[in-house]
Scaffold this motif. Structure first.
Motif, PDB file in Angstrom:
ATOM      1  N   LEU A 157       0.827  -1.210   0.000  1.00 48.28           N
ATOM      2  CA  LEU A 157       0.000   0.000   0.000  1.00 48.28           C
ATOM      3  C   LEU A 157       0.862   1.261   0.000  1.00 48.28           C
ATOM      4  CD1 LEU A 157      -2.764  -1.085   2.555  1.00 48.28           C
ATOM      5  CD2 LEU A 157      -3.008  -0.816   0.083  1.00 48.28           C
ATOM      6  N   GLN A 158       1.992   1.220   0.724  1.00 48.25           N
ATOM      7  CA  GLN A 158       2.898   2.368   0.718  1.00 48.25           C
ATOM      8  C   GLN A 158       3.502   2.577  -0.666  1.00 48.25           C
ATOM      9  OE1 GLN A 158       3.319   4.431   3.185  1.00 48.25           O
ATOM     10  NE2 GLN A 158       4.710   5.722   2.032  1.00 48.25           N
ATOM     11  N   TYR A 159       3.849   1.467  -1.341  1.00 47.89           N
ATOM     12  CA  TYR A 159       4.356   1.512  -2.721  1.00 47.89           C
ATOM     13  C   TYR A 159       3.322   2.191  -3.625  1.00 47.89           C
ATOM     14  CZ  TYR A 159       6.718  -0.523  -6.857  1.00 47.89           C
ATOM     15  OH  TYR A 159       7.383  -0.718  -8.037  1.00 47.89           O
ATOM     16  N   LEU A 218       8.057  10.095  -4.599  1.00 54.14           N
ATOM     17  CA  LEU A 218       8.995   9.224  -5.315  1.00 54.14           C
ATOM     18  C   LEU A 218       9.944   8.539  -4.338  1.00 54.14           C
ATOM     19  CD1 LEU A 218       9.980  11.196  -8.557  1.00 54.14           C
ATOM     20  CD2 LEU A 218       8.450   9.245  -8.317  1.00 54.14           C
ATOM     21  N   ALA A 219      10.445   9.289  -3.348  1.00 59.98           N
ATOM     22  CA  ALA A 219      11.350   8.696  -2.362  1.00 59.98           C
ATOM     23  C   ALA A 219      10.633   7.625  -1.543  1.00 59.98           C
ATOM     24  CB  ALA A 219      11.900   9.796  -1.450  1.00 59.98           C
ATOM     25  N   ALA A 223       9.612   1.794  -0.254  1.00 65.71           N
ATOM     26  CA  ALA A 223       8.636   0.706  -0.158  1.00 65.71           C
ATOM     27  C   ALA A 223       8.951  -0.398  -1.157  1.00 65.71           C
ATOM     28  CB  ALA A 223       7.224   1.254  -0.377  1.00 65.71           C
ATOM     29  N   ARG A 224       9.425  -0.020  -2.341  1.00 67.91           N
ATOM     30  CA  ARG A 224       9.747  -1.036  -3.355  1.00 67.91           C
ATOM     31  C   ARG A 224      10.869  -1.949  -2.858  1.00 67.91           C
ATOM     32  NH1 ARG A 224      12.152   0.908  -9.031  1.00 67.91           N
ATOM     33  NH2 ARG A 224      13.845   1.439  -7.624  1.00 67.91           N
ATOM     34  N   GLU A 225      11.906  -1.379  -2.250  1.00 65.23           N
ATOM     35  CA  GLU A 225      13.002  -2.197  -1.737  1.00 65.23           C
ATOM     36  C   GLU A 225      12.524  -3.082  -0.574  1.00 65.23           C
ATOM     37  OE1 GLU A 225      15.463  -0.962  -4.601  1.00 65.23           O
ATOM     38  OE2 GLU A 225      15.940  -2.439  -3.047  1.00 65.23           O
ATOM     39  N   ASN A 226      11.694  -2.535   0.296  1.00 66.05           N
ATOM     40  CA  ASN A 226      11.211  -3.311   1.440  1.00 66.05           C
ATOM     41  C   ASN A 226      10.380  -4.511   0.990  1.00 66.05           C
ATOM     42  OD1 ASN A 226      12.459  -1.528   3.156  1.00 66.05           O
ATOM     43  ND2 ASN A 226      10.619  -0.323   3.567  1.00 66.05           N
ATOM     44  N   ILE A 227       9.430  -4.277   0.094  1.00 62.41           N
ATOM     45  CA  ILE A 227       8.562  -5.387  -0.324  1.00 62.41           C
ATOM     46  C   ILE A 227       9.331  -6.406  -1.157  1.00 62.41           C
ATOM     47  CG2 ILE A 227       7.711  -4.354  -2.477  1.00 62.41           C
ATOM     48  CD1 ILE A 227       4.980  -5.429  -1.782  1.00 62.41           C
ATOM     49  N   ARG A 228      10.344  -5.957  -1.874  1.00 65.22           N
ATOM     50  CA  ARG A 228      11.188  -6.895  -2.618  1.00 65.22           C
ATOM     51  C   ARG A 228      11.920  -7.836  -1.650  1.00 65.22           C
ATOM     52  NH1 ARG A 228      11.348  -8.601  -7.729  1.00 65.22           N
ATOM     53  NH2 ARG A 228      11.067  -6.438  -8.439  1.00 65.22           N
ATOM     54  N   GLU A 229      12.411  -7.285  -0.550  1.00 69.19           N
ATOM     55  CA  GLU A 229      13.118  -8.090   0.442  1.00 69.19           C
ATOM     56  C   GLU A 229      12.156  -9.026   1.167  1.00 69.19           C
ATOM     57  OE1 GLU A 229      16.179  -8.438   0.923  1.00 69.19           O
ATOM     58  OE2 GLU A 229      16.164  -9.627   2.784  1.00 69.19           O
ATOM     59  N   ASP A 262       7.174  -3.171 -11.025  1.00 70.28           N
ATOM     60  CA  ASP A 262       8.308  -2.242 -11.102  1.00 70.28           C
ATOM     61  C   ASP A 262       8.444  -1.654 -12.500  1.00 70.28           C
ATOM     62  OD1 ASP A 262       8.840  -2.690  -8.475  1.00 70.28           O
ATOM     63  OD2 ASP A 262      10.488  -4.089  -8.792  1.00 70.28           O
ATOM     64  N   ILE A 263       8.230  -2.504 -13.516  1.00 69.83           N
ATOM     65  CA  ILE A 263       8.313  -2.008 -14.909  1.00 69.83           C
ATOM     66  C   ILE A 263       7.230  -0.959 -15.147  1.00 69.83           C
ATOM     67  CG2 ILE A 263       7.998  -2.662 -17.329  1.00 69.83           C
ATOM     68  CD1 ILE A 263       9.278  -5.364 -16.615  1.00 69.83           C
TER      69      ILE A 263
END
Length: 459
Positions: free
Chosen positions: A55-57, A87-88, A93-99, A115-116
């Motif tokens: 949701l943050q993403y 954007l920040a 959030a993208r890095e967190n959910i990826r991990e 991501d694309i």
């Protein structure tokens, strides 16, 4: 049957042994089930964290779109700061959910597609913002048209919804596993209590304590769900407010455009009046004729502009309706000395508004030349206008032909004079070319002017 002391002792021993085994088995089973419950609890919290980051993403991408559009429309630097912060937030959030989903290949694949799509959206935002900062995008209408990320954002939201639904399904499954474990614990405890009545108080205390822990966990999960629902509701309200603001701004821009068209039309009408007054003041028929011709061309442009202002679609105009109105204006404004009929054959397609004025003035010039030169010495005449679009070649063809004296008569040279030069300039502006042929209509040799140019939709 009376049991002997030895038998009673043996039964007591066996009962104690069975009780101890039952107690051990119950304790061992409860230990492993509780361990599984702890793992289920950890998985539930992990899934909730994944949903929160998703949701943050999503909020970061949507916030970037809102902030960038608000800045482009209002020029308020605060919205640019909101855009950069969004954007920040989205990057984090993208890095967190990826991990968090690294052990879930299906979710990782969904994240790749998300991501694309997010990259397409941010690239579009940065491209339009850079164009605005560089001054290559001037009007707000151009900004909205070039910053058309609505379709990309809708696809992004659909992808993110699929990812969240998958996590919610996992959350439901893990809760079911947790509940199944709880039931198993209860069954084991009840079985142990049936065998070992002496451990009733202890087992009941353990069960009560475990139930209290479970209720506390459920209360915590419910509170977290309530918080998430509140967060989503607030974000939805913000997006709806931003949407209403954009709609109001669009209405204001449309009002300004209509006012601009009206002012341009009034200005052209005023110029035509000045030319008419000037023609009455000058001496010499040639000067009067020149000023009257200039006045006619200004009125032609004004009429075309007025027709565009009446159109509700600012990007396209229906070719048939638009040219029919131009022909009506020509019939009303041209001073026919002969009985001249004007017919049309217009295809069912739309032309970009940016080309409409050029096409309208081009038709007016060609018809005016025909009226002026093609029917000298004639009592009546015929002018036919055809306009079509070839979908395969993506080219438009405009034909204006008459049954007049023809191209070789000398008096009606459509390639000479100011009118001819104006026609050439207008065709060049469209990126087209002209071909002059003999006409095939009516009784006279006639002239057939064929203009072809590439059809270009608005960007």
């Amino acid at each position: 049957m009376t049991l002997t002391r030895r038998q009673r002792s043996l039964i007591a021993f066996v009962s104690i042994g069975i009780g101890l085994l039952a107690l051990f088995a119950a304790a061992a089973a409860a230990f492993f089930v509780n361990k599984a419950n702890n793992r289920a609890d950890s998985l539930v919290m992990h899934t909730i964290t994944v949903i929160t980051e998703a949701l943050q993403y999503q909020t970061g991408i949507q916030g970037a779109v809102i902030g960038e559009r608000a800045f482009l429309i209002t020029r308020d630097e605060q919205y640019l700061t909101d855009y950069e912060n969004a954007l920040a937030s989205y990057e984090e959030a993208r890095e967190n959910i990826r991990e968090l989903t690294r052990d879930n290949p299906a979710q990782q694949l969904r994240l790749d597609n998300i991501d694309i799509q997010a990259q397409h959206i941010t690239d579009s935002l940065k491209r339009v913002l850079s164009g605005f900062m560089a001054g290559t995008i001037e009007s707000r209408e151009s900004i909205v048209r070039q910053n058309n990320v609505d379709a990309l954002l809708a696809d992004f939201n659909d992808m993110m919804a699929m990812l969240i639904r998958e996590e919610q399904a996992l959350l439901q499954t893990r809760r079911q596993e947790q509940q199944a474990g709880d039931r198993l614990v209860g069954q084991i405890i009840l079985g142990a209590l049936a065998i070992i009545s002496g451990l009733l108080i202890l087992q009941l205390a353990m069960l009560r304590e475990q139930n209290q822990v479970q209720r506390a966990r459920n209360t915590e999960i419910m509170a977290l769900n309530t918080e998430l629902e509140h967060h989503v509701s607030e974000r939805t309200k913000e997006l709806e407010a931003a949407k209403r603001s954009l709609e109001e701004e669009n209405l204001r821009v449309e009002s300004l455009l209509r006012d601009l068209h009206h002012r341009v039309g009034n200005s052209l009408q005023l110029v035509a009046s000045f030319l008419s007054l000037q023609s009455n003041q000058v001496e010499g028929e040639e000067a009067k004729s020149t000023l009257r011709a200039a006045r006619g061309r200004v009125l032609s442009i004004a009429a075309t502009q007025r027709r565009l202002a009446m159109n509700t679609n600012h990007e396209f105009v229906a070719a048939g309706h638009f040219i029919s109105q131009i022909v009506d204006d020509l019939k009303a404004n041209l001073n026919f000395e002969q009985n001249i009929e004007i017919t049309t054959n217009i295809g069912a397609f739309d032309i970009p508004s940016r080309d409409a004025v050029t096409i309208g003035v081009l038709i007016s010039e060609m018809v005016t030349n025909a009226v002026k030169y093609a029917f000298q010495g004639r009592e009546k005449g015929l002018i036919h206008i055809a306009f079509h679009r070839d979908l395969e070649s993506e080219r438009c063809t405009l034909i204006v032909e008459d049954d007049g004296v023809g191209l070789s008569a000398g008096a009606a040279n459509p390639h000479g004079g100011l009118g001819g030069r104006i026609i050439e300039s207008l065709i060049a502006a469209l990126g087209g070319e002209i071909e002059r042929l003999a006409s095939g209509i009516g009784q006279g040799p006639g002239a057939r002017l064929v203009v072809t140019y590439p059809y270009a939709s608005p960007a």
